[in-house]
Scaffold this active site. Structure first.
Site, short mmCIF file in Angstrom:
data_model
loop_
_atom_site.label_atom_id
_atom_site.label_comp_id
_atom_site.label_asym_id
_atom_site.label_seq_id
_atom_site.Cartn_x
_atom_site.Cartn_y
_atom_site.Cartn_z
N MET A 10 64.68 55.82 53.95
CA MET A 10 64.43 57.26 53.83
C MET A 10 65.71 58.02 54.13
O MET A 10 66.47 57.64 55.02
CB MET A 10 63.36 57.69 54.83
CG MET A 10 62.07 56.90 54.72
SD MET A 10 60.81 57.55 55.81
CE MET A 10 59.54 56.29 55.63
N ASP A 47 61.48 50.17 54.28
CA ASP A 47 61.43 51.58 53.86
C ASP A 47 62.75 52.29 54.15
O ASP A 47 63.14 52.44 55.30
CB ASP A 47 60.30 52.30 54.60
CG ASP A 47 58.95 51.90 54.08
OD1 ASP A 47 58.72 52.03 52.87
OD2 ASP A 47 58.12 51.44 54.89
N HIS A 102 58.52 44.38 53.42
CA HIS A 102 58.70 45.72 52.82
C HIS A 102 59.59 46.54 53.74
O HIS A 102 59.36 46.64 54.95
CB HIS A 102 57.33 46.37 52.65
CG HIS A 102 57.35 47.70 51.98
ND1 HIS A 102 57.30 47.84 50.61
CD2 HIS A 102 57.41 48.95 52.48
CE1 HIS A 102 57.31 49.12 50.30
NE2 HIS A 102 57.39 49.82 51.42
N HIS A 141 62.07 49.72 49.42
CA HIS A 141 61.44 50.94 48.88
C HIS A 141 62.37 52.11 49.17
O HIS A 141 62.49 52.53 50.31
CB HIS A 141 60.07 51.08 49.57
CG HIS A 141 59.31 52.31 49.21
ND1 HIS A 141 58.19 52.72 49.90
CD2 HIS A 141 59.49 53.24 48.23
CE1 HIS A 141 57.72 53.82 49.37
NE2 HIS A 141 58.49 54.17 48.35
N MET A 187 63.14 55.66 49.31
CA MET A 187 62.63 57.04 49.31
C MET A 187 63.83 57.95 49.49
O MET A 187 64.02 58.58 50.54
CB MET A 187 61.61 57.20 50.44
CG MET A 187 60.26 56.58 50.10
SD MET A 187 59.24 56.35 51.55
CE MET A 187 59.87 54.79 52.11
N SER A 213 55.17 46.08 56.35
CA SER A 213 56.20 47.11 56.28
C SER A 213 56.88 47.26 57.64
O SER A 213 56.23 47.57 58.65
CB SER A 213 55.58 48.45 55.87
OG SER A 213 56.53 49.47 56.06
N MET A 226 51.75 54.94 45.63
CA MET A 226 51.67 55.46 47.00
C MET A 226 50.26 55.97 47.26
O MET A 226 49.72 56.77 46.49
CB MET A 226 52.67 56.61 47.21
CG MET A 226 54.14 56.23 47.17
SD MET A 226 54.61 54.92 48.31
CE MET A 226 54.15 55.62 49.91
N GLY A 272 54.67 56.36 58.64
CA GLY A 272 53.65 55.31 58.76
C GLY A 272 52.40 55.90 59.43
O GLY A 272 52.43 57.02 59.94
N GLY A 273 51.33 55.14 59.38
CA GLY A 273 50.14 55.50 60.15
C GLY A 273 49.30 56.64 59.58
O GLY A 273 48.47 57.20 60.29
N GLY A 292 56.90 58.97 53.70
CA GLY A 292 57.74 59.53 54.76
C GLY A 292 57.35 59.11 56.16
O GLY A 292 58.17 59.16 57.06
N SER A 334 51.38 49.97 59.88
CA SER A 334 50.72 50.09 61.18
C SER A 334 49.59 49.07 61.34
O SER A 334 49.35 48.59 62.45
CB SER A 334 50.23 51.51 61.40
OG SER A 334 49.53 51.97 60.28
N ASP A 367 50.84 51.22 48.73
CA ASP A 367 51.57 51.46 49.99
C ASP A 367 51.04 52.72 50.68
O ASP A 367 51.12 53.81 50.12
CB ASP A 367 53.06 51.65 49.63
CG ASP A 367 53.97 51.77 50.84
OD1 ASP A 367 53.48 51.61 51.98
OD2 ASP A 367 55.17 52.03 50.63
N GLY A 368 50.52 52.52 51.88
CA GLY A 368 50.11 53.66 52.70
C GLY A 368 48.66 53.60 53.11
O GLY A 368 47.76 53.59 52.26
N GLY A 369 48.43 53.49 54.42
CA GLY A 369 47.07 53.55 54.94
C GLY A 369 46.23 52.31 54.64
O GLY A 369 45.00 52.36 54.70
C1 DX5 Z 1 55.41 55.37 53.95
C2 DX5 Z 1 56.04 54.04 53.71
C3 DX5 Z 1 55.15 52.90 54.01
C4 DX5 Z 1 54.71 52.79 55.44
C5 DX5 Z 1 53.25 52.50 55.37
O1 DX5 Z 1 56.21 56.35 53.42
O2 DX5 Z 1 56.46 53.90 52.38
O3 DX5 Z 1 55.69 51.65 53.57
O4 DX5 Z 1 55.34 51.80 56.19
O5 DX5 Z 1 52.77 52.53 56.65
P1 DX5 Z 1 51.22 52.41 56.96
O6 DX5 Z 1 50.78 51.08 56.45
O7 DX5 Z 1 51.15 52.54 58.43
O8 DX5 Z 1 50.54 53.54 56.24
ZN ZN Z 2 57.04 51.87 51.69
#
Ligand code: DX5
Ligand code: ZN
Length: 227
Positions: A36, A34, A32, A65, A67, A8, A136, A143-144, A141, A197, A174-176
């Site tokens: 927003m 993002d 990927h 993606h 958002m 991402s 999700m 990363g990390g 919204g 991240s 997606d996420g963490g």
């Molecule tokens: C969060 C994004 C993710 C983000 C994930 O809203 O949709 O794609 O980049 O980041 P990590 O992998 O750091 O959780």
């Molecule tokens: Zn994403």
């Protein structure tokens, strides 16, 4: 089944995106991206002009993606910019079926994303229409953030729900996602791992992808020579 890894870009250096992509081009399966809007999620990122610019700098499929609220207003622009897949949020689409058709008519793969608290039943009447379901595992919204453990049960339930469908959509998470937890995520049924991240935030993004692939036991010969 072979697992796709989708770094991402949210965690990449936005002042050097093409260089960041070049670092991992031959090891990743997708990029990927993002988007927003500052409304659907508090953060603001980038739009179609950046997709268009990156399109010229990579051969990787661009997995976008969205958002954003009212994504139907932006589908054409993102498709024309060179997106390969457009994923919209169920929570942002009162007319989800129509938006999915719009994405497909634009010649792009159609995805739907679900926030962590959104039930899988929101997809009941759309499952056969979509190419990709993005589960999700953090609130979108940023990363990390930390992976929400209850989402593992949601992935398992979705995977069971898809059994027997003639055209199964991919399950992306997606996420963490980290080297440590990616195995249980794929064992639960995910086929695409989105990681920001853990890849671009790592001092060695290439090693991070390789470790992730090892962790999920992805030794499919298809994956040994990319691009
Ligand atoms: C969060 C994004 C993710 C983000 C994930 O809203 O949709 O794609 O980049 O980041 P990590 O992998 O750091 O959780
Ligand atoms: Zn994403």
């Amino acid at each position: 089944m072979s697992i796709k890894i989708a770094p991402s870009l949210l965690s990449a250096d936005f002042a050097a995106l093409a260089d960041e992509v070049a670092k991992i081009e031959d090891l990743a399966d997708l990029l990927h991206f993002d988007v927003m809007d500052g409304h659907f999620v508090p953060n603001l990122t980038v739009g179609p002009v950046v997709v268009q610019a990156l399109r010229k700098r990579t051969r990787l499929p661009l997995d976008v993606h969205l958002m954003i609220e009212a994504p139907e207003r932006s589908i054409e622009a993102f498709a024309q910019a060179g997106s390969d897949a457009l994923t919209v949020h169920v929570e942002a689409c009162p007319h989800l079926h129509r938006v999915i058709q719009q994405i497909k008519e634009a010649g792009v793969r159609a995805g739907v994303a679900l926030n962590p608290a959104t039930p899988l039943s929101a997809l009941d009447w759309i499952l056969e229409e979509v190419d990709l379901i993005l589960v999700m595992s953090v609130n979108p919204g940023l990363g990390g953030q930390r992976f929400l453990p209850f989402v593992l049960r949601k992935i398992e339930a979705l995977s069971r729900r898809l059994e027997g469908l003639p055209q199964k959509p991919e399950i992306a998470v997606d996420g963490g996602i980290t080297v440590e937890n990616c195995r249980e995520v794929t064992e639960a049924g995910a086929t695409v791992l989105v990681a920001g991240s853990a890849i671009f935030g790592s001092p060695d993004p290439r090693a991070a992808i390789e470790r992730m692939r090892q962790a999920v036991g992805d030794v499919n010969p298809e994956n040994t020579s990319r691009n």
